[in-house]
Structures are given as structure tokens and as C-alpha cells.
Design a protein around this motif. Sequence first.
Motif, PDB file in Angstrom:
ATOM      1  N   UNK A   1     -31.743 -40.457 -22.795  1.00 36.36           N
ATOM      2  CA  UNK A   1     -30.662 -40.610 -21.814  1.00 36.36           C
ATOM      3  C   UNK A   1     -29.290 -40.278 -22.377  1.00 36.36           C
ATOM      4  N   UNK A   2     -29.232 -39.879 -23.650  1.00 35.45           N
ATOM      5  CA  UNK A   2     -27.925 -39.608 -24.267  1.00 35.45           C
ATOM      6  C   UNK A   2     -27.227 -38.444 -23.587  1.00 35.45           C
ATOM      7  N   UNK A   3     -25.928 -38.621 -23.300  1.00 29.87           N
ATOM      8  CA  UNK A   3     -25.095 -37.582 -22.698  1.00 29.87           C
ATOM      9  C   UNK A   3     -23.950 -37.243 -23.651  1.00 29.87           C
ATOM     10  N   UNK A   4     -23.839 -36.020 -24.146  1.00 32.79           N
ATOM     11  CA  UNK A   4     -22.731 -35.656 -25.043  1.00 32.79           C
ATOM     12  C   UNK A   4     -21.382 -35.816 -24.348  1.00 32.79           C
ATOM     13  N   UNK A   5     -20.403 -36.250 -25.107  1.00 37.53           N
ATOM     14  CA  UNK A   5     -19.056 -36.452 -24.566  1.00 37.53           C
ATOM     15  C   UNK A   5     -18.326 -35.131 -24.355  1.00 37.53           C
TER      16      UNK A   5
ATOM     17  N   UNK B   1     -19.853 -36.364  -9.970  1.00 37.64           N
ATOM     18  CA  UNK B   1     -18.960 -35.286 -10.394  1.00 37.64           C
ATOM     19  C   UNK B   1     -18.446 -35.554 -11.791  1.00 37.64           C
ATOM     20  N   UNK B   2     -18.162 -36.838 -12.107  1.00 34.66           N
ATOM     21  CA  UNK B   2     -17.544 -37.168 -13.386  1.00 34.66           C
ATOM     22  C   UNK B   2     -18.475 -36.897 -14.549  1.00 34.66           C
ATOM     23  N   UNK B   3     -19.801 -37.086 -14.369  1.00 28.52           N
ATOM     24  CA  UNK B   3     -20.726 -36.933 -15.482  1.00 28.52           C
ATOM     25  C   UNK B   3     -21.542 -35.650 -15.375  1.00 28.52           C
ATOM     26  N   UNK B   4     -21.153 -34.775 -14.497  1.00 20.56           N
ATOM     27  CA  UNK B   4     -21.882 -33.522 -14.324  1.00 20.56           C
ATOM     28  C   UNK B   4     -21.864 -32.724 -15.619  1.00 20.56           C
TER      29      UNK B   4
ATOM     30  N   UNK C   1     -13.234 -46.749 -16.284  1.00 21.65           N
ATOM     31  CA  UNK C   1     -12.585 -46.642 -14.986  1.00 21.65           C
ATOM     32  C   UNK C   1     -12.584 -45.239 -14.441  1.00 21.65           C
ATOM     33  N   UNK C   2     -12.226 -45.140 -13.162  1.00 20.00           N
ATOM     34  CA  UNK C   2     -12.172 -43.836 -12.502  1.00 20.00           C
ATOM     35  C   UNK C   2     -10.853 -43.669 -11.766  1.00 20.00           C
ATOM     36  N   UNK C   3      -9.777 -44.230 -12.320  1.00 19.68           N
ATOM     37  CA  UNK C   3      -8.480 -44.214 -11.661  1.00 19.68           C
ATOM     38  C   UNK C   3      -7.658 -42.973 -11.952  1.00 19.68           C
TER      39      UNK C   3
ATOM     40  N   UNK D   1     -12.076 -40.195 -16.913  1.00 21.81           N
ATOM     41  CA  UNK D   1     -12.792 -41.280 -16.253  1.00 21.81           C
ATOM     42  C   UNK D   1     -14.022 -41.623 -17.067  1.00 21.81           C
ATOM     43  N   UNK D   2     -14.459 -42.863 -16.911  1.00 24.03           N
ATOM     44  CA  UNK D   2     -15.667 -43.307 -17.606  1.00 24.03           C
ATOM     45  C   UNK D   2     -16.353 -44.352 -16.738  1.00 24.03           C
ATOM     46  N   UNK D   3     -17.592 -44.104 -16.373  1.00 22.32           N
ATOM     47  CA  UNK D   3     -18.269 -44.952 -15.403  1.00 22.32           C
ATOM     48  C   UNK D   3     -18.768 -46.257 -16.011  1.00 22.32           C
ATOM     49  N   UNK D   4     -19.500 -46.190 -17.135  1.00 19.73           N
ATOM     50  CA  UNK D   4     -20.077 -47.380 -17.752  1.00 19.73           C
ATOM     51  C   UNK D   4     -20.013 -47.229 -19.267  1.00 19.73           C
ATOM     52  N   UNK D   5     -20.413 -48.293 -19.978  1.00 19.64           N
ATOM     53  CA  UNK D   5     -20.446 -48.232 -21.435  1.00 19.64           C
ATOM     54  C   UNK D   5     -21.417 -47.174 -21.946  1.00 19.64           C
ATOM     55  N   UNK D   6     -22.436 -46.867 -21.158  1.00 17.86           N
ATOM     56  CA  UNK D   6     -23.455 -45.924 -21.590  1.00 17.86           C
ATOM     57  C   UNK D   6     -23.097 -44.480 -21.282  1.00 17.86           C
ATOM     58  N   UNK D   7     -21.939 -44.276 -20.676  1.00 16.62           N
ATOM     59  CA  UNK D   7     -21.460 -42.931 -20.382  1.00 16.62           C
ATOM     60  C   UNK D   7     -20.216 -42.645 -21.208  1.00 16.62           C
ATOM     61  N   UNK D   8     -19.999 -41.400 -21.596  1.00 17.39           N
ATOM     62  CA  UNK D   8     -18.758 -41.052 -22.290  1.00 17.39           C
ATOM     63  C   UNK D   8     -17.608 -40.877 -21.312  1.00 17.39           C
ATOM     64  N   UNK D   9     -16.396 -40.982 -21.819  1.00 14.34           N
ATOM     65  CA  UNK D   9     -15.228 -40.616 -21.016  1.00 14.34           C
ATOM     66  C   UNK D   9     -15.251 -39.108 -20.802  1.00 14.34           C
ATOM     67  N   UNK D  10     -14.999 -38.704 -19.561  1.00 15.81           N
ATOM     68  CA  UNK D  10     -15.041 -37.295 -19.189  1.00 15.81           C
ATOM     69  C   UNK D  10     -13.623 -36.809 -18.919  1.00 15.81           C
ATOM     70  N   UNK D  11     -13.273 -35.651 -19.467  1.00 14.10           N
ATOM     71  CA  UNK D  11     -11.951 -35.066 -19.293  1.00 14.10           C
ATOM     72  C   UNK D  11     -12.039 -33.888 -18.328  1.00 14.10           C
TER      73      UNK D  11
END
Length: 373
Positions: free
Chosen positions: A216-220, A42-45, A312-314, A332-342
Motif C-alpha cells: 500500500x506504500x505511496x511515494x511522496x 485527486x490529491x493522491x492520484x 489537511x486539505x485546506x 494536502x494530506x489526507x491521513x497519516x498513511x498518505x504523503x503530503x501532495x504538492x
Amino acid sequence: MRRNKKIWITALLLAFMTITACGKELEHIEPLPMESIPQSEEAVETETPHISESSEYTSYLTGLPVTEEEQNKRPIAVMLNNIEAGCPQYGIAKASVIYEAPVESRITRLMGIFEDWEGIEKIGYVRSSRDYFVYCALEHDAFYCHFGQATPYVGELLNSDRVDNISAAVAGIDHPAQYAYYRTSDRSAPHNVATSGPDILKDVENFGYNKEYGDSFTPKFIFSDQTDVLYQDMPDVTEIYPGGKSPSAMNGYGKIQAYFVYENGKYSRYQYGGPHIDEETGEQLTYDNVILQYCYGEVRDQNDYLAFRCHGDDGYPVQVFTRGKMINGTWSRATDNDPAIYVDDNGERIQLSPGRTWVCFIWTDYAEDVQLN
């Protein structure tokens, strides 16, 4: 209105402080690699932003029309001085995104994300790295450019193959840049280090870095040209004080007296008692979006080096300001390779207005300093 906003911040802070008190100590919070955190679908959808159909390609950083070639080019992330003696910065207005976070001595440092950078003649004035800025650069798969670093806390990361690093020839760097940096004669060290797009490009090519985004790049960010409609029922906010109005505030923003005013459809930036300007143009900096991203932080040592949690996902709070409106949510942000999602309070991705964005890291210990009008 202000009292209600402060109550909202306090309630959220109490919620995740309770989580922290139940066993999440520094080893879980210090901004170190956290690939072990399970990725939330859900966070990186990915959602499709509403941009004019006439724009076949849009920038990942601004949502504005670009060519296909421009869209595929990786940006540069440049560390910028923000101590008063080092201001104004040169060429900062060309950055599509600015990150701002406290550093030691309770001032702030900036990092500009620049696209279409290869022809930029001068960017200044370049300062040293902190690890939490590196993690922000990784959100955009940017080449990370800096002059010096807090080696005990960031040296290993910079020397790893996780970061396409463009660093000056200073102690602790295994592969220093040969071309990127020079000192100007019109300022005193350490406030006179500058760089340029052509010089950075020489080092990028010398190191053999890939100049285009990987598959694999995902825009923030996601953008919409209808944020005025999407968020028409959200609270009006025209003044944003990340550190309050007192210069004695210990979160960095208060000391430099930083704030934004929504005027003429843009967020105008002020600091050190006046407009924040670009030395190159003499004009005040303005932005289409301002983001306050609340983060756990702490003092690392007697030198006052700081740590901020970048993963984190807190459900840490975030406040997004666009077109004079405020959207409350969490990040939240799952890993270094993912952006923080608002996401907003309904769990929907928060959309930004096309244009430039300024992101402030707000130390949760000083969340009550934030003032909104």
C-alpha cells in the motif's frame, strides 16, 4: 519581483486564515491522527514521472536509478541536531531528503531520510523527537530513529504500532533500542550521540520490523528529468531565505541564519554565517530541490514546545524550487498513511528534478519573514 512574491504569499495566507477563523480551532489543527478526513482521489492520484527509459527502477526519494532490491528497501529517518554547538553534522550528506522545522528556543531541528543505509558507518548527531517529524517520517514509511522525545506530545504515538520506532533507552519508551546509539568522545553531551547503519539494522531485526515497503506504500514525490522545460515560464529565484536575513526573526530559520543559493545547478545550503558542511567530508551541502511547506503552528506550553499541522486539505501554500525556478502551489494530506501532495496553481502534481531535496516547514505566522531573490 520580491514584492509580487510577497503579495502572493499574503493573499494565500489571508485565504486560509479566513477559513481558520470560521471555526477551525486547535482541535482540528494540532498534528494528531486525522484518519477521519476523507481521502481525496485527486490529491493522491499517481502520475508517471518522466525518467530516462534506460532506468528500469528509480529511487522513491531521489528519482535516480537504483536496483529493484534498493528500490524496495525502507529508509531510516534520523533526528539530527542543528544547534550551533552540535554542528556540523556527520554523514548528513548521505541523506536523500532533509526535513527542517522550528523547535523550542526558536532554532530548527533536522531529520534526514537515508536510503541504502545498512552500510553507513556513522550518522550524527542524534537528538530528540517532536511529533511533527514523526508524521513526516511516516510519509516515507521510514524507521524512525531518535534519542529522547517530548513525551507528553509524542510518547503515545512512538509507543504505538503505527511507528517502527528505534529509540534510545530513555523514559517514556516501552520498547527501547539495544544497539543503535553511542556517545562519541570528541564532543560534549548532549551533542555527541551517534548511530550507524549496522547498529540500526540490529535493532530493526531484533524488533522484527519488515525491511521492505508494503503493497500500500505511496511515494511522496514524482520526478522528471525535464523540469527545465516544464517550468521554463516560472519565476527565477536564486536566493531563498526561509527566515529572512534578520537573526532576530522568531521562526527559527532567522536565528540560525539559514538560506540557500542556486549556483552551479544546485542549491547550496548556508547557516550560522557560512556554508553548511558535512563533518565527514568537509564539503558544503547541496540539493537539487528546495521546498517551503507552509503550516499552521502554535506554542503548546510554557516550555515553548511547538505544534505544526501536518494534515489537511485546506490548500496551505507550498513553494517548490528546482533548477532555479519557483513553482507556487498548495499541499494536502489526507491521513497519516498518505504523503503530503504538492500541486501547482492548475491542480497538477509538481514534479521535482532527480536528486536530493530539502523541505522546510514554514510557520504561517511568520510567512512574511520569507525572502526570495
